[in-house]
Design an enzyme around this catalytic site. Structure first.
Site, PDB file in Angstrom:
ATOM      1  N   HIS A  30      -1.790   1.157  -9.322  1.00  0.00           N
ATOM      2  CA  HIS A  30      -2.447   0.172  -8.443  1.00  0.00           C
ATOM      3  C   HIS A  30      -3.169  -0.902  -9.270  1.00  0.00           C
ATOM      4  O   HIS A  30      -4.374  -1.120  -9.130  1.00  0.00           O
ATOM      5  CB  HIS A  30      -3.428   0.874  -7.495  1.00  0.00           C
ATOM      6  CG  HIS A  30      -3.785   0.036  -6.294  1.00  0.00           C
ATOM      7  ND1 HIS A  30      -3.996   0.567  -5.046  1.00  0.00           N
ATOM      8  CD2 HIS A  30      -3.973  -1.298  -6.147  1.00  0.00           C
ATOM      9  CE1 HIS A  30      -4.303  -0.392  -4.194  1.00  0.00           C
ATOM     10  NE2 HIS A  30      -4.295  -1.547  -4.845  1.00  0.00           N
TER      11      HIS A  30
ATOM     12  N   ARG B  20       0.852  -1.192   0.000  1.00  0.00           N
ATOM     13  CA  ARG B  20       0.000   0.000   0.000  1.00  0.00           C
ATOM     14  C   ARG B  20       0.887   1.240   0.000  1.00  0.00           C
ATOM     15  O   ARG B  20       2.014   1.217   0.522  1.00  0.00           O
ATOM     16  CB  ARG B  20      -0.869   0.024   1.263  1.00  0.00           C
ATOM     17  CG  ARG B  20      -2.001  -0.981   1.251  1.00  0.00           C
ATOM     18  CD  ARG B  20      -3.119  -0.561   0.307  1.00  0.00           C
ATOM     19  NE  ARG B  20      -4.269  -1.433   0.365  1.00  0.00           N
ATOM     20  CZ  ARG B  20      -4.519  -2.423  -0.493  1.00  0.00           C
ATOM     21  NH1 ARG B  20      -3.698  -2.673  -1.492  1.00  0.00           N
ATOM     22  NH2 ARG B  20      -5.616  -3.147  -0.378  1.00  0.00           N
TER      23      ARG B  20
HETATM   24  P1  NDP Z   1      -1.809 -11.991   4.325  1.00  0.00           P
HETATM   25  O1  NDP Z   1      -2.620 -11.499   5.456  1.00  0.00           O
HETATM   26  O2  NDP Z   1      -2.030 -13.371   3.807  1.00  0.00           O
HETATM   27  O3  NDP Z   1      -0.252 -11.883   4.718  1.00  0.00           O
HETATM   28  C1  NDP Z   1       0.286 -10.790   5.376  1.00  0.00           C
HETATM   29  C2  NDP Z   1       1.718 -11.094   5.750  1.00  0.00           C
HETATM   30  O4  NDP Z   1       2.303  -9.920   6.327  1.00  0.00           O
HETATM   31  C3  NDP Z   1       1.834 -12.207   6.775  1.00  0.00           C
HETATM   32  O5  NDP Z   1       2.956 -13.024   6.503  1.00  0.00           O
HETATM   33  C4  NDP Z   1       2.067 -11.435   8.089  1.00  0.00           C
HETATM   34  O6  NDP Z   1       2.810 -12.144   9.064  1.00  0.00           O
HETATM   35  C5  NDP Z   1       2.879 -10.261   7.564  1.00  0.00           C
HETATM   36  N1  NDP Z   1       2.790  -9.145   8.510  1.00  0.00           N
HETATM   37  C6  NDP Z   1       1.690  -8.458   8.912  1.00  0.00           C
HETATM   38  N2  NDP Z   1       2.015  -7.525   9.812  1.00  0.00           N
HETATM   39  C7  NDP Z   1       3.350  -7.629  10.003  1.00  0.00           C
HETATM   40  C8  NDP Z   1       4.267  -6.954  10.820  1.00  0.00           C
HETATM   41  N3  NDP Z   1       3.879  -5.970  11.657  1.00  0.00           N
HETATM   42  N4  NDP Z   1       5.568  -7.314  10.767  1.00  0.00           N
HETATM   43  C9  NDP Z   1       5.978  -8.317   9.958  1.00  0.00           C
HETATM   44  N5  NDP Z   1       5.144  -8.998   9.127  1.00  0.00           N
HETATM   45  C10 NDP Z   1       3.846  -8.659   9.158  1.00  0.00           C
HETATM   46  O7  NDP Z   1      -1.955 -10.931   3.155  1.00  0.00           O
HETATM   47  P2  NDP Z   1      -1.861 -11.141   1.565  1.00  0.00           P
HETATM   48  O8  NDP Z   1      -0.588 -11.831   1.257  1.00  0.00           O
HETATM   49  O9  NDP Z   1      -3.117 -11.728   1.040  1.00  0.00           O
HETATM   50  O10 NDP Z   1      -1.842  -9.625   1.063  1.00  0.00           O
HETATM   51  C11 NDP Z   1      -0.841  -8.722   1.479  1.00  0.00           C
HETATM   52  C12 NDP Z   1      -1.185  -7.311   1.049  1.00  0.00           C
HETATM   53  O11 NDP Z   1      -0.991  -7.144  -0.350  1.00  0.00           O
HETATM   54  C13 NDP Z   1      -2.629  -6.858   1.258  1.00  0.00           C
HETATM   55  O12 NDP Z   1      -2.900  -6.550   2.599  1.00  0.00           O
HETATM   56  C14 NDP Z   1      -2.696  -5.632   0.357  1.00  0.00           C
HETATM   57  O13 NDP Z   1      -2.258  -4.493   1.074  1.00  0.00           O
HETATM   58  C15 NDP Z   1      -1.669  -5.941  -0.737  1.00  0.00           C
HETATM   59  N6  NDP Z   1      -2.328  -6.132  -2.029  1.00  0.00           N
HETATM   60  C16 NDP Z   1      -1.992  -5.295  -3.056  1.00  0.00           C
HETATM   61  C17 NDP Z   1      -2.577  -5.418  -4.287  1.00  0.00           C
HETATM   62  C18 NDP Z   1      -2.173  -4.533  -5.414  1.00  0.00           C
HETATM   63  O14 NDP Z   1      -2.808  -4.588  -6.482  1.00  0.00           O
HETATM   64  N7  NDP Z   1      -1.151  -3.714  -5.278  1.00  0.00           N
HETATM   65  C19 NDP Z   1      -3.576  -6.474  -4.562  1.00  0.00           C
HETATM   66  C20 NDP Z   1      -3.844  -7.317  -3.427  1.00  0.00           C
HETATM   67  C21 NDP Z   1      -3.236  -7.138  -2.212  1.00  0.00           C
HETATM   68  P3  NDP Z   1       2.203 -13.488   9.727  1.00  0.00           P
HETATM   69  O15 NDP Z   1       2.218 -14.506   8.618  1.00  0.00           O
HETATM   70  O16 NDP Z   1       3.140 -13.808  10.802  1.00  0.00           O
HETATM   71  O17 NDP Z   1       0.806 -13.135  10.157  1.00  0.00           O
HETATM   72  C1  OXD Z   2      -6.658  -5.429  -2.930  1.00  0.00           C
HETATM   73  C2  OXD Z   2      -6.180  -4.456  -3.891  1.00  0.00           C
HETATM   74  O1  OXD Z   2      -6.329  -5.323  -1.746  1.00  0.00           O
HETATM   75  O2  OXD Z   2      -6.773  -4.360  -4.968  1.00  0.00           O
HETATM   76  O3  OXD Z   2      -7.386  -6.341  -3.350  1.00  0.00           O
HETATM   77  O4  OXD Z   2      -5.180  -3.779  -3.646  1.00  0.00           O
END
Ligand code: NDP
Ligand code: OXD
Length: 338
Positions: free
Chosen positions: A301, A253
Site C-alpha cells: 500500500h 483498495r
Molecule cells: P475520485 O472520487 O476522484 O474518482 C472516483 C472515480 O470512480 C470516479 O470516476 C467515479 O465515477 C468512479 N466510480 C465510483 N463509484 C463507481 C461505480 N459504482 N461504478 C463506476 N465508477 C465508479 O477518486 P480518486 O481518483 O481521487 O481516488 C480513487 C481511489 O484511489 C481512492 O478512493 C482510493 O481508494 C484509491 N487510492 C489508493 C492509494 C494507494 O496508495 N493505493 C492512494 C490514494 C487513493 P464518477 O466520475 O462518475 O463519479
Molecule cells: C489514500 C491512501 O487513500 O493512502 O490516500 O490509500
C-alpha cells in the site's frame, strides 16, 4: 487529454491561491484543530500550522484540551464516539484520498467530510500506475519468478499499441493516470459511474456498460473508491468478461478484490499476472498465498501517499475558506460514499 470536469489543474491552482481574508464573526473566534493520526507526522503538521495558520491552536490527540472548542478534526479514523467526543465539530478532514475507512453513519450529518486532494499524491499514483502497467505489459512478474527459480527464458515482445489498457475509476487519479499512459501509445478505455467524454479514450459508464468495457481490457487498472457498489468488483464474474490472459493492477483498495477468485483466475489462465498494492488485510498474514504467488507482485500500500507538509498546508487553506464561508474542494457526497 481533456475532461469535461476540472480536476488536478484546478486543484493546484486553488492551493496556490492567496489566503482568503477571514471576515465576520468567525474572524474573532479562536480556531481549534485536533489531529488524530501518526504522531511523528503530527509534529510536521504542527510546525506547518504554526507557520501557515498561526491563529489556530493545533492539538495532537489525545491532548486536545477543551473538547468543546474543537471545530476541525484531521484524522485517518476518528474516535468511534465522535459526536460526544467533539460536540462542536464542523469539518472532518480525512488524511487519505479514500474515505472508506470512515464509518459515515457515526459522523453527524452536519459535519462536512473532506478527503485529501493533493497534487503530490496524484503524481505519486501516476508514477506507480505507469510503473505497474509497464511492468505488466513487459511481463515483469514472470521475469521476477524466473529469476527466483534460476531460469533464463525469453518472452515475445508486444507493442504498446496492441495492449489495451482499461481504467476503472475516472476521477482525479484515474484521469491523471490515463494522461500519463497515453504517451506510450496504449489504446485506452475507462469506466466510471457517470458518462464522461475524455479525448483519446473510449469511455463507458455504469453497470450496463461494464461488460463492454471489460471485454477490451488486456490490462485492467482498478482506481475506484471502495463503496457498497464497488466492494468485491474484482471477482470471478468480472474476470470472466476480460480477454483470456488479461493482466490486473489493483491500486484501489483490497476490498475491491475477491482474492480467492484471483487465485483461481491465475490458475486457469484467465488472468495472466497481477500487481497488487492493496490487500484485504493489511498487513497480510505472512503465509498469505498472494505474497508468494509466482504470477503476482505485491507492494505494501505504497502506490502513493500525501506528504505531511503539503497536506497540512492544504488543510490550513481549507480551514480559511470554510471560515470565510467559501466552498472547500474535496467535500465528499455522503449519498455516493465518495
Ligand atoms: P475520485 O472520487 O476522484 O474518482 C472516483 C472515480 O470512480 C470516479 O470516476 C467515479 O465515477 C468512479 N466510480 C465510483 N463509484 C463507481 C461505480 N459504482 N461504478 C463506476 N465508477 C465508479 O477518486 P480518486 O481518483 O481521487 O481516488 C480513487 C481511489 O484511489 C481512492 O478512493 C482510493 O481508494 C484509491 N487510492 C489508493 C492509494 C494507494 O496508495 N493505493 C492512494 C490514494 C487513493 P464518477 O466520475 O462518475 O463519479
Ligand atoms: C489514500 C491512501 O487513500 O493512502 O490516500 O490509500
Amino acid at each position: 487529454m481533456s475532461q469535461s470536469t476540472g480536476t488536478i489543474a484546478s486543484e493546484i491552482q486553488r492551493i496556490g491561491e492567496p489566503r482568503p481574508s477571514l471576515g465576520g464573526r468567525d474572524a474573532l473566534r479562536p480556531i481549534a484543530v485536533a489531529y488524530k493520526s501518526d504522531p511523528v507526522r503530527g509534529a510536521v503538521w504542527h510546525e506547518m500550522f504554526q507557520s501557515q495558520l498561526p491563529e489556530a491552536s493545533f492539538r495532537i490527540w489525545p491532548e486536545i484540551g477543551i473538547a468543546e472548542e474543537v471545530e476541525y478534526l484531521v484524522a485517518w479514523v476518528p474516535p468511534p464516539d465522535l459526536e460526544s467526543a467533539l460536540p462542536n465539530l464542523k469539518v472532518l478532514f480525512s488524511i487519505g484520498a479514500g474515505i472508506d475507512q470512515l464509518n459515515l453513519d457515526a459522523i453527524p450529518p452536519h459535519v462536512k467530510v473532506v478527503r485529501m486532494l493533493d497534487p503530490d499524491l496524484t503524481r505519486g499514483m501516476v508514477e506507480y500506475a505507469t510503473l505497474g502497467v509497464l511492468a505488466l505489459h513487459r511481463d515483469l512478474p514472470h521475469f521476477v519468478a524466473d529469476q527466483q527459480a534460476g531460469r533464463w527464458s525469453h518472452r515475445s515482445l508486444h507493442r504498446a499499441v496492441e495492449r489495451r489498457v482499461g481504467i476503472m475509476g475516472l476521477g482525479i487519479l484515474g484521469h491523471a493516470v490515463a494522461e500519463a499512459l497515453q504517451t506510450f501509445g496504449f489504446p485506452l478505455r475507462g469506466w466510471s459511474a457517470s458518462p464522461k467524454t475524455i479525448d483519446g479514450m473510449q469511455t463507458f459508464a455504469g453497470l450496463k456498460e461494464l461488460g463492454a468495457f471489460l471485454s477490451g481490457c488486456d490490462i485492467l487498472i482498478c482506481l475506484l473508491p471502495l463503496t457498497d457498489e464497488t466492494r468485491g468488483i474484482l471477482c470471478r464474474a468480472t474476470f470472466e468478461q476480460l480477454p483470456m490472459g488479461a493482466r490486473l493492477l489493483n491500486v484501489g483498495r483490497g476490498g475491491h478484490l475477491i482474492e480467492d477468485d484471483l487465485i483461481a483466475a491465475l490458475a486457469s489462465g484467465r488472468i495472466d499476472c497481477a500487481i497488487l498494492d492493496v490487500l484485504q488485510d493489511e498487513p497480510p498474514a505472512a503465509d498469505h498465498p498472494l505474497l508468494r504467488h509466482p504470477q503476482v507482485i505485491v507492494t505494501p500500500h505504497i502506490a502513493s501517499t500525501t506528504l505531511p507538509q503539503a497536506a497540512a498546508q492544504r488543510v490550513c487553506r481549507l480551514i480559511e475558506r470554510h471560515r470565510s464561508g467559501l466552498p472547500m474542494e474535496g467535500v465528499i457526497d455522503r449519498r455516493r460514499g465518495y
